[in-house]
Design a protein around this motif. Structure first.
Motif, mmCIF file in Angstrom:
data_model
loop_
_atom_site.group_PDB
_atom_site.id
_atom_site.type_symbol
_atom_site.label_atom_id
_atom_site.label_comp_id
_atom_site.label_asym_id
_atom_site.label_seq_id
_atom_site.Cartn_x
_atom_site.Cartn_y
_atom_site.Cartn_z
ATOM 1 N N ASP A 161 -19.926 -28.774 -47.781
ATOM 2 C CA ASP A 161 -20.867 -28.107 -48.616
ATOM 3 C C ASP A 161 -21.668 -29.485 -49.290
ATOM 4 N N LEU A 162 -22.895 -30.052 -48.750
ATOM 5 C CA LEU A 162 -23.319 -31.129 -49.361
ATOM 6 C C LEU A 162 -24.568 -30.737 -49.812
ATOM 7 N N GLU A 163 -24.930 -31.475 -51.059
ATOM 8 C CA GLU A 163 -26.082 -30.986 -51.716
ATOM 9 C C GLU A 163 -27.360 -31.741 -50.924
ATOM 10 N N GLU A 164 -28.565 -30.840 -50.419
ATOM 11 C CA GLU A 164 -29.547 -31.404 -49.697
ATOM 12 C C GLU A 164 -29.968 -32.504 -50.577
ATOM 13 N N GLY A 165 -30.358 -33.587 -49.920
ATOM 14 C CA GLY A 165 -30.975 -34.680 -50.544
ATOM 15 C C GLY A 165 -30.168 -35.780 -51.139
ATOM 16 N N SER A 166 -28.806 -35.562 -50.852
ATOM 17 C CA SER A 166 -27.792 -36.524 -51.462
ATOM 18 C C SER A 166 -27.476 -37.550 -50.717
ATOM 19 N N GLY A 167 -26.896 -38.710 -51.502
ATOM 20 C CA GLY A 167 -26.587 -39.711 -50.387
ATOM 21 C C GLY A 167 -25.518 -39.189 -49.299
ATOM 22 N N LYS A 168 -24.899 -38.402 -49.383
ATOM 23 C CA LYS A 168 -23.788 -38.239 -48.389
ATOM 24 C C LYS A 168 -24.331 -37.074 -47.384
ATOM 25 N N TRP A 169 -25.268 -36.216 -47.947
ATOM 26 C CA TRP A 169 -25.978 -35.570 -46.897
ATOM 27 C C TRP A 169 -27.001 -36.237 -46.132
ATOM 28 N N TYR A 170 -27.690 -37.291 -46.568
ATOM 29 C CA TYR A 170 -28.254 -38.130 -45.594
ATOM 30 C C TYR A 170 -27.403 -38.955 -44.589
ATOM 31 N N MET A 171 -25.955 -39.385 -45.014
ATOM 32 C CA MET A 171 -25.312 -39.958 -44.291
ATOM 33 C C MET A 171 -24.735 -38.975 -43.190
ATOM 34 N N ARG A 172 -24.567 -37.705 -43.408
ATOM 35 C CA ARG A 172 -24.189 -36.841 -42.231
ATOM 36 C C ARG A 172 -25.430 -36.582 -41.183
ATOM 37 N N LYS A 173 -26.501 -36.300 -41.808
ATOM 38 C CA LYS A 173 -27.670 -36.245 -41.018
ATOM 39 C C LYS A 173 -28.008 -37.348 -40.054
ATOM 40 N N GLY A 174 -27.890 -38.685 -40.558
ATOM 41 C CA GLY A 174 -27.776 -39.932 -39.706
ATOM 42 C C GLY A 174 -26.717 -39.814 -38.447
ATOM 43 N N LEU A 175 -25.405 -39.569 -38.960
ATOM 44 C CA LEU A 175 -24.553 -39.567 -37.912
ATOM 45 C C LEU A 175 -24.748 -38.406 -36.956
ATOM 46 N N GLN A 176 -25.354 -37.228 -37.399
ATOM 47 C CA GLN A 176 -25.695 -36.200 -36.499
ATOM 48 C C GLN A 176 -26.795 -36.531 -35.533
ATOM 49 N N ALA A 177 -27.571 -37.429 -36.073
ATOM 50 C CA ALA A 177 -29.097 -37.452 -35.267
ATOM 51 C C ALA A 177 -28.473 -38.750 -34.058
ATOM 52 N N ILE A 178 -27.433 -39.450 -34.392
ATOM 53 C CA ILE A 178 -27.038 -40.469 -33.447
ATOM 54 C C ILE A 178 -26.550 -39.469 -32.060
ATOM 55 N N ALA A 229 -29.798 -42.943 -47.720
ATOM 56 C CA ALA A 229 -28.459 -42.590 -48.118
ATOM 57 C C ALA A 229 -28.301 -43.590 -49.102
ATOM 58 N N ILE A 230 -28.337 -44.948 -48.946
ATOM 59 C CA ILE A 230 -28.228 -45.996 -49.699
ATOM 60 C C ILE A 230 -29.035 -45.891 -50.941
ATOM 61 N N GLU A 231 -30.152 -45.617 -50.876
ATOM 62 C CA GLU A 231 -31.228 -45.555 -51.738
ATOM 63 C C GLU A 231 -30.956 -44.509 -52.934
ATOM 64 N N VAL A 232 -30.468 -43.255 -52.213
ATOM 65 C CA VAL A 232 -30.141 -42.033 -53.285
ATOM 66 C C VAL A 232 -28.708 -42.479 -53.804
ATOM 67 N N ASN A 233 -28.043 -43.081 -52.962
ATOM 68 C CA ASN A 233 -26.332 -43.136 -53.696
ATOM 69 C C ASN A 233 -25.509 -42.170 -53.667
ATOM 70 N N ASN A 234 -24.776 -42.223 -54.760
ATOM 71 C CA ASN A 234 -23.815 -41.134 -55.185
ATOM 72 C C ASN A 234 -22.998 -41.143 -53.623
ATOM 73 N N LEU A 235 -22.637 -42.055 -53.117
ATOM 74 C CA LEU A 235 -21.731 -41.790 -51.836
ATOM 75 C C LEU A 235 -20.366 -41.851 -51.994
ATOM 76 N N ASP A 236 -19.803 -42.112 -53.228
ATOM 77 C CA ASP A 236 -18.352 -42.062 -53.179
ATOM 78 C C ASP A 236 -17.549 -42.931 -52.472
ATOM 79 N N ASN A 237 -16.678 -42.665 -51.864
ATOM 80 C CA ASN A 237 -15.752 -43.480 -51.035
ATOM 81 C C ASN A 237 -16.579 -43.882 -49.648
ATOM 82 N N HIS A 238 -17.778 -43.240 -49.349
ATOM 83 C CA HIS A 238 -18.519 -43.295 -48.008
ATOM 84 C C HIS A 238 -19.642 -44.749 -48.208
ATOM 85 N N GLU A 239 -19.579 -45.332 -49.517
ATOM 86 C CA GLU A 239 -20.422 -46.326 -49.787
ATOM 87 C C GLU A 239 -20.362 -47.525 -48.542
ATOM 88 N N ALA A 240 -19.080 -48.044 -48.326
ATOM 89 C CA ALA A 240 -18.836 -49.070 -47.528
ATOM 90 C C ALA A 240 -19.485 -48.875 -46.255
#
Length: 647
Positions: free
Chosen positions: A289-306, A324-335
């Motif tokens: 359950d990821l908040e829409e527009g959050s960094g992690k939400w964009y990360m998942r969106k990108g991985l799914q688009a691939i 995702a990097i612009e929004v940030n709040n990526l926690d342990n997914h930043e790297a």
């Protein structure tokens, strides 16, 4: 003949080596012989150093009584071209001195002085006699390095008789004084009087090159080569050198204004699948359950688009990782986010920005092995492009040190990766790629096998092991490896595509075509089941096979057109179409495809390679326009000779 495109694709990953091998076969048609001539459908074709020249049938050429003697000077012209290649003012072939005769060898006080006014008073015979005396005196002054005196004497001789030799001799004086505009002026006058005057063409080409008018120099050297029937190695090398200069100059302009964008879906898919597929990271699963527009939400969106494997999907993925990097709040997914943004920047050719992202990724998480591997691939690509450039330049110890340094950086990244996780099979697979592209096949085979030992379910480790065995000359072992691949991975098109390539290399055309057809059908079936894009390389390989086997241009063109309908930005399909059109003498159409290939190219090296072909094609058209009479001579050269690709 390996190209920058080969090095780029091979460094990018296993599947990308399919692209590289396809391109290598494409260009190898033209690298078999330094000079090949033949006739196709009434069009004469000459290949020199990998460059094709097409000329239409000409009108009847005029008879030039003085050409035979002038062609005896080719050896000294070669000295000029060699000097030009070294970037220096060329030594000048000494103006031809007439045989000694009492009427020509005169003392200074006996020498006539001719002006524009006085020459009008002379008879035709007097003009002829005066011209011979003045030319002889000019030769003597030239031999004494009294160039200004020689220039004056040749000028007076020209007033008496407009002879191409007089203009060429005066150009030799200007050449010795490095007055390139004057060299061009006088050699042009000589060529206007005799457009097959090889010495004048070479001398003007050298002057054009000194003035950095590379396209014009290329045209003159090309015409010289054709007139000389490609016997002058220096002129042929000058053509190749100038093609690179013209291409590099235009490539620089293109790169400065070029919008950075992703390459074709075929290339992107091949690169991404060179890393073992992994599920979505913990915390980014589809059920999370990821908040829409959050960094992690964009990360998942990108991985799914691939996973769509389409151009639109890859573009969306790149944008999502940026966001995702612009929004940030990526926690342990930043790297991982910096890793993926760096990946897509690398694919777009933004190498410096990509390197910054990978460095940032490792700064955040030094244990992220994939970032070391991708950074090593970048270092290797820079090394191989540098090596390609280095092979075209004079010895440069500084350049050598840079290239060695890049390779060492790549090797160091693999070492760091193994220090963090010696059980990651991707490390050994990609390190094998480094060895493979450097032709260190034994070391490559060892690393491919290590990758298999750690994970035997990754198809490309098996395929690349088979290809490496083939490169090592172990044909039986290679064929056995591919038979095992078909048994264990028989539902994958890549096995049949690679296997077909090796069969094609052995000239087992029918078997190769069958394998490519199987690969095409499997790709279609897979796309129908999962959706997304299709790998078009089997279609292109089949086109090449049909051309080499049956010279079936129609079928080969149709297959390339199908590939371009599926993937309009596939540079290999575009380049293949260009070469097929060139083979048929459709030079203007071929030029359009070569220019399109340059537009689609991702890196400096790829653009230079594509533009080299484009400039060679453009020069063919210019030669055809300016020197149509040369084609009849080429017809004679082509007798009994086979086209490239027929071995």
């Amino acid at each position: 003949m390996a190209s920058a495109r080969d090095a780029t694709a091979a460094a990018a990953g296993s599947a990308s080596q399919a692209t590289a091998s396809t391109w290598e076969r494409l260009t190898s048609w033209y690298g078999e012989n330094k000079v090949v001539a033949w006739t196709i459908a009434g069009v004469t074709v000459v290949a020199v150093g990998g460059t094709l020249y097409y000329l239409s049938q000409p009108p009847q050429s005029t008879d030039k009584t003085s050409k035979k003697d002038r062609r005896k000077t080719k050896k000294k012209d070669g000295e000029q071209e060699k000097a030009a290649e070294e970037g220096k003012a060329a030594p000048v072939a000494e103006p031809k001195v007439a045989p000694k005769a009492p009427s020509v060898e005169v003392e200074a006080e006996e020498l006539p002085h001719v002006t524009e006014e006085s020459v009008e008073q002379l008879s035709e015979q007097e003009r002829k006699d005066y011209a011979a005396k003045l030319k002889a005196a000019g030769n003597k002054a030239y031999g004494s390095k009294d160039y200004n005196r020689a220039i004056d004497l040749y000028g007076q001789a020209i007033l008496c008789k407009s002879d191409p030799v007089f203009y060429s001799n005066r150009a030799a004086c200007w050449n010795a004084m490095s007055n390139w505009p004057k060299v061009i002026e006088d050699t042009t006058a000589a060529i206007n009087l005799d457009n097959e005057y090889v010495k004048a063409l070479n001398r003007r080409a050298n002057a054009y090159e000194q003035e950095e008018r590379f396209s014009e120099a290329l045209l003159d050297y090309t015409a010289s080569c054709i007139i000389d029937q490609f016997r002058n190695e220096n002129s042929a090398q000058a053509v190749e050198r100038l093609l690179k200069k013209v291409a590099e100059s235009k490539a620089k302009t293109i790169m400065e204004g070029k919008e950075k964008r992703l390459p074709s879906p075929t290339f992107v898919s091949n690169y991404l699948q060179s890393f073992r597929a992994k599920p979505l990271p913990e915390g980014l699963e589809e059920t999370a359950d990821l908040e829409e527009g959050s960094g992690k939400w964009y990360m998942r969106k990108g991985l799914q688009a691939i996973q769509t494997r389409t151009g639109e999907g890859y573009a969306e993925a790149g944008q999502s990782f940026d966001k995702a990097i612009e929004v940030n709040n990526l926690d342990n997914h930043e790297a991982f986010a910096y890793n993926m943004r760096g990946t897509f920047r690398y694919l777009k050719g933004e190498n410096d920005a990509a390197l910054e992202d990978l460095n940032k990724s490792l700064e955040i998480d030094p244990s992220l092995v994939q970032s070391y591997v991708k950074r090593a691939s970048m270092h290797l690509e820079q090394s191989m492009f540098g090596l390609n450039r280095r092979s075209q330049m004079s010895n440069d110890a500084g350049t050598d040190l840079v290239l060695i340094g890049k390779r060492e950086e790549a090797a160091r990244d693999f070492e760091l990766a193994t220090e963090h996780n010696a059980e990651d099979p991707d490390i050994f697979y990609h390190r094998a790629q480094l060895h493979f592209i450097l032709s260190e096949f034994s070391a490559a085979a060892t690393d491919y096998q290590k990758s298999i030992d750690l994970d035997n379910k990754f198809i490309f480790s098996h395929i690349q092991l088979g290809v490496t065995q083939y490169k090592m000359g172990s044909i039986a072992s290679s064929m056995a490896t591919f038979r095992r691949c078909i048994k264990n991975f028989g539902d994958k098109s890549d096995v049949y595509n690679y296997y077909g390539e090796l069969l094609l290399d052995q000239q087992k055309y029918q078997e190769a075509v069958e394998k490519f057809e199987t690969a095409v059908e499997m790709e279609r079936k897979t796309v129908g089941e999962r959706g997304g894009g299709m790998n078009v390389l089997p279609l292109i390989n089949k086109a090449l096979a049909l051309f080499q086997w049956k010279q079936d241009f129609s079928a080969a063109e149709e297959l390339c057109q199908k590939a371009l309908i599926i993937d309009p930005e596939c540079d290999i399909a575009v380049a293949t179409m260009a070469q097929l059109l060139l083979q048929q003498g459709k030079v203007t159409e071929a030029l359009q495809y070569f220019e399109r290939a340059a537009e689609l190219s991702r890196t400096d090296g790829e653009i230079v390679n594509a533009l080299s072909y484009a400039e060679a094609t453009r020069t063919q058209l210019e030669v055809q326009d300016k020197y149509p009479q040369l084609a009849s001579r080429l017809q004679g050269m082509g007798a009994g000779m086979a086209p490239p690709g027929v071995r």
